[in-house]
Motif scaffolding. Sequence first.
Motif, PDB file in Angstrom:
ATOM      1  N   VAL A  25      12.143   4.595  -3.664  1.00  0.00           N
ATOM      2  CA  VAL A  25      11.938   5.258  -2.371  1.00  0.00           C
ATOM      3  C   VAL A  25      10.445   5.419  -2.097  1.00  0.00           C
ATOM      4  N   LEU A  26       9.706   5.900  -3.082  1.00  0.00           N
ATOM      5  CA  LEU A  26       8.263   6.072  -2.902  1.00  0.00           C
ATOM      6  C   LEU A  26       7.580   4.731  -2.644  1.00  0.00           C
ATOM      7  N   ALA A  27       7.975   3.710  -3.399  1.00  0.00           N
ATOM      8  CA  ALA A  27       7.350   2.396  -3.239  1.00  0.00           C
ATOM      9  C   ALA A  27       7.608   1.828  -1.847  1.00  0.00           C
ATOM     10  N   LEU A  28       8.819   1.965  -1.343  1.00  0.00           N
ATOM     11  CA  LEU A  28       9.134   1.432  -0.016  1.00  0.00           C
ATOM     12  C   LEU A  28       8.399   2.194   1.081  1.00  0.00           C
ATOM     13  N   LEU A  29       8.179   3.480   0.869  1.00  0.00           N
ATOM     14  CA  LEU A  29       7.441   4.255   1.865  1.00  0.00           C
ATOM     15  C   LEU A  29       5.951   3.918   1.847  1.00  0.00           C
ATOM     16  N   HIS A  30       5.474   3.269   0.780  1.00  0.00           N
ATOM     17  CA  HIS A  30       4.118   2.716   0.814  1.00  0.00           C
ATOM     18  C   HIS A  30       4.044   1.580   1.833  1.00  0.00           C
ATOM     19  N   TYR A  31       5.157   0.884   1.993  1.00  0.00           N
ATOM     20  CA  TYR A  31       5.210  -0.252   2.921  1.00  0.00           C
ATOM     21  C   TYR A  31       5.099   0.228   4.358  1.00  0.00           C
ATOM     22  N   LYS A  32       5.922   1.223   4.712  1.00  0.00           N
ATOM     23  CA  LYS A  32       5.845   1.827   6.038  1.00  0.00           C
ATOM     24  C   LYS A  32       6.761   3.044   6.071  1.00  0.00           C
ATOM     25  N   PRO A  33       6.551   3.976   7.011  1.00  0.00           N
ATOM     26  CA  PRO A  33       7.471   5.107   7.144  1.00  0.00           C
ATOM     27  C   PRO A  33       8.874   4.603   7.480  1.00  0.00           C
ATOM     28  N   LEU A  34       9.869   5.248   6.903  1.00  0.00           N
ATOM     29  CA  LEU A  34      11.249   4.792   7.066  1.00  0.00           C
ATOM     30  C   LEU A  34      12.203   5.976   7.141  1.00  0.00           C
ATOM     31  N   HIS A  35      13.330   5.767   7.797  1.00  0.00           N
ATOM     32  CA  HIS A  35      14.418   6.736   7.724  1.00  0.00           C
ATOM     33  C   HIS A  35      15.356   6.294   6.596  1.00  0.00           C
ATOM     34  N   PRO A  36      16.263   7.146   6.144  1.00  0.00           N
ATOM     35  CA  PRO A  36      17.103   6.803   4.993  1.00  0.00           C
ATOM     36  C   PRO A  36      17.860   5.487   5.146  1.00  0.00           C
ATOM     37  N   TYR A  37      18.386   5.223   6.339  1.00  0.00           N
ATOM     38  CA  TYR A  37      19.104   3.964   6.529  1.00  0.00           C
ATOM     39  C   TYR A  37      18.161   2.780   6.357  1.00  0.00           C
ATOM     40  N   GLN A  66      17.627   2.218   2.650  1.00  0.00           N
ATOM     41  CA  GLN A  66      18.789   1.569   2.049  1.00  0.00           C
ATOM     42  C   GLN A  66      18.867   0.098   2.444  1.00  0.00           C
ATOM     43  N   ARG A  67      18.550  -0.201   3.685  1.00  0.00           N
ATOM     44  CA  ARG A  67      18.606  -1.587   4.154  1.00  0.00           C
ATOM     45  C   ARG A  67      17.553  -2.446   3.456  1.00  0.00           C
ATOM     46  N   LEU A  68      16.332  -1.903   3.297  1.00  0.00           N
ATOM     47  CA  LEU A  68      15.282  -2.666   2.623  1.00  0.00           C
ATOM     48  C   LEU A  68      15.621  -2.898   1.153  1.00  0.00           C
ATOM     49  N   ILE A  69      16.224  -1.901   0.510  1.00  0.00           N
ATOM     50  CA  ILE A  69      16.626  -2.075  -0.884  1.00  0.00           C
ATOM     51  C   ILE A  69      17.544  -3.288  -1.015  1.00  0.00           C
ATOM     52  N   LYS A  70      18.464  -3.430  -0.081  1.00  0.00           N
ATOM     53  CA  LYS A  70      19.396  -4.558  -0.126  1.00  0.00           C
ATOM     54  C   LYS A  70      18.728  -5.851   0.337  1.00  0.00           C
ATOM     55  N   ASP A  71      17.944  -5.777   1.413  1.00  0.00           N
ATOM     56  CA  ASP A  71      17.294  -6.983   1.934  1.00  0.00           C
ATOM     57  C   ASP A  71      16.319  -7.578   0.925  1.00  0.00           C
ATOM     58  N   TRP A  72      15.660  -6.733   0.156  1.00  0.00           N
ATOM     59  CA  TRP A  72      14.672  -7.203  -0.815  1.00  0.00           C
ATOM     60  C   TRP A  72      15.270  -7.408  -2.206  1.00  0.00           C
ATOM     61  N   TYR A  86      10.506   9.356   7.211  1.00  0.00           N
ATOM     62  CA  TYR A  86       9.670   9.929   6.159  1.00  0.00           C
ATOM     63  C   TYR A  86       8.490   9.014   5.856  1.00  0.00           C
ATOM     64  N   GLU A  87       7.412   9.631   5.355  1.00  0.00           N
ATOM     65  CA  GLU A  87       6.243   8.880   4.913  1.00  0.00           C
ATOM     66  C   GLU A  87       5.796   9.426   3.562  1.00  0.00           C
ATOM     67  N   VAL A  88       5.107   8.601   2.791  1.00  0.00           N
ATOM     68  CA  VAL A  88       4.630   9.034   1.483  1.00  0.00           C
ATOM     69  C   VAL A  88       3.346   9.841   1.660  1.00  0.00           C
ATOM     70  N   THR A  89       3.179  10.876   0.857  1.00  0.00           N
ATOM     71  CA  THR A  89       1.965  11.695   0.900  1.00  0.00           C
ATOM     72  C   THR A  89       0.961  11.166  -0.129  1.00  0.00           C
ATOM     73  N   GLU A  90      -0.250  11.711  -0.096  1.00  0.00           N
ATOM     74  CA  GLU A  90      -1.244  11.307  -1.094  1.00  0.00           C
ATOM     75  C   GLU A  90      -0.775  11.674  -2.497  1.00  0.00           C
ATOM     76  N   ALA A  91      -0.163  12.848  -2.614  1.00  0.00           N
ATOM     77  CA  ALA A  91       0.386  13.234  -3.921  1.00  0.00           C
ATOM     78  C   ALA A  91       1.465  12.246  -4.345  1.00  0.00           C
ATOM     79  N   GLY A  92       2.264  11.800  -3.380  1.00  0.00           N
ATOM     80  CA  GLY A  92       3.308  10.824  -3.678  1.00  0.00           C
ATOM     81  C   GLY A  92       2.738   9.498  -4.136  1.00  0.00           C
TER      82      GLY A  92
END
Length: 212
Positions: free
Chosen positions: A14-26, A29-35, A79-85
């Motif tokens: 989840v954290l890694a994908l949010l580095h790519y771009k802000p995402l909603h839960p769906y 989940q879609r990127l996890i499957k697409d990638w 959601y988006e990743v924070t600097e702490a994230g």
Amino acid sequence: MTSLPRSSPLALTVLALLHYKPLHPYGIQRLIKDWGKEQVVNVGQRASLYRTIERLLAAELIAVRETGRDQQYPERTVYEVTEAGREVTRTWLDEMLAAPKAEFPQFPAALSHALMLAPHELLDALERRLTRVDATLRAIDAGLASESASGLPRVASLESEYLRAITAAEVKWLRGVTDDLREGRLPWSKEDLMAFAAQQENGAGPRKDLEG
């Protein structure tokens, strides 16, 4: 920031994908499957994804970017990743790559009790497993070939390479054990096992007929 949640493959993803771009839960989940990340991350239950997001949000590793609406879907939180994230992502990634972790998959656990079955019963079970694992290996090979043909950088397929290596090793092992069972090179009986257990409890050495 509150105490950090325990690291997990799903939380890291989840954290890694949010580095790519802000995402909603769906979208996550879609990127996890697409990638193809569903090979290494279990997202079969959407509830587990939402629980992971809640833990990351509570620990301030991610933050709400916006809440949007779409005519086709209900209200969605992005959601988006924070600097702490970002810092925690790198820490978890380094730990997971560098430090082997004791894991307890069900197959070795079942093998540790295989002596409860008769040899022909174990052979039947392992032959069925071999069929499935061999099919998985062929699917991984097809996926790797497709990724290579598409020009995908090799670093993006390392998890598939690793899965192929351990799956191929299991196929080889299963073939060896099933051959031994089929040819009678791996015999045992309940009586011999009970006798051996009794001798161990009494502190006696193994009987000659049970030695390698």
